[in-house]
Design a protein around this motif. Structure first.
Motif: not given
Length: 182
Positions: A2-14, A33-39
């Motif tokens: 879900s969108t909520t689950t995606i937004a909660a993922q850490t950079s390590t997860d992504l 996705l936030a910029q830190t997650q894209i990075d």
């Protein structure tokens, strides 16, 4: 996810996602996705983004030049005008001829003037006369002398008087007689 689950993922997860996994996330999930997650996404994972997912990204998201280099031409062409305007010369310098050849004039004009000058000579020579004629005067004026000199005779021959008029004296002087005969 879900969108909520995606937004909660850490950079390590992504960072652990594969291209297939990233490509299977819904467009709304990608939009969360936030910029830190894209990075955190690896260059190999970025290849999994679909052209349908890319327009869902937040307008403020910018891919780094290494990620952008891995994009297919379809992915690059799916970038919005806002996303393209956020690209600087470092980002644009990595784009290949195949990636920019399909840009519309709207996409070309979305490139910031400071970024436009970063296009490589190879990428520039892949543009059609129609794409070049669709440029704003500011983008045409931003052509570095070396880029103007890299235009093919066919490209120069297809330029409108408006486009030629937007070129600076230095850029016009850099054109060879072969280009001008175009």
């Amino acid at each position: 996810m879900s969108t909520t689950t995606i937004a909660a993922q850490t950079s390590t997860d992504l960072a652990a996602l594969s291209a297939a996994q990233l490509g299977s996330i819904t467009a709304s999930g990608i939009g969360a996705l936030a910029q830190t997650q894209i990075d955190a996404l690896t260059t190999s994972a970025v290849k999994g983004l679909t052209a349908a997912q890319i327009p869902s990204l937040k307008a403020s998201v910018v891919f780094d030049s290494t990620q952008l280099f891995m994009f297919s031409s379809q992915q690059v062409q799916a970038l919005s005008a806002t996303e393209l305007n956020g690209l600087d010369s470092t980002h644009l310098s990595v784009l290949t001829a195949g990636q920019v050849a399909g840009f519309t004039s709207t996409q070309m004009n979305a490139l910031a003037v400071t970024g436009f000058s970063g296009l490589s000579a190879t990428a520039l020579t892949s543009l059609s006369a129609a794409q070049l004629n669709g440029l704003t005067a500011a983008n045409v004026a931003a052509l570095a002398t070396t880029l103007a000199a890299s235009l093919t005779a066919t490209q120069v021959g297809g330029l409108s008087s408006t486009t030629l008029g937007a070129m600076g004296a230095t850029e016009l002087a850099a054109l060879s007689t072969t280009q001008v005969k175009g």
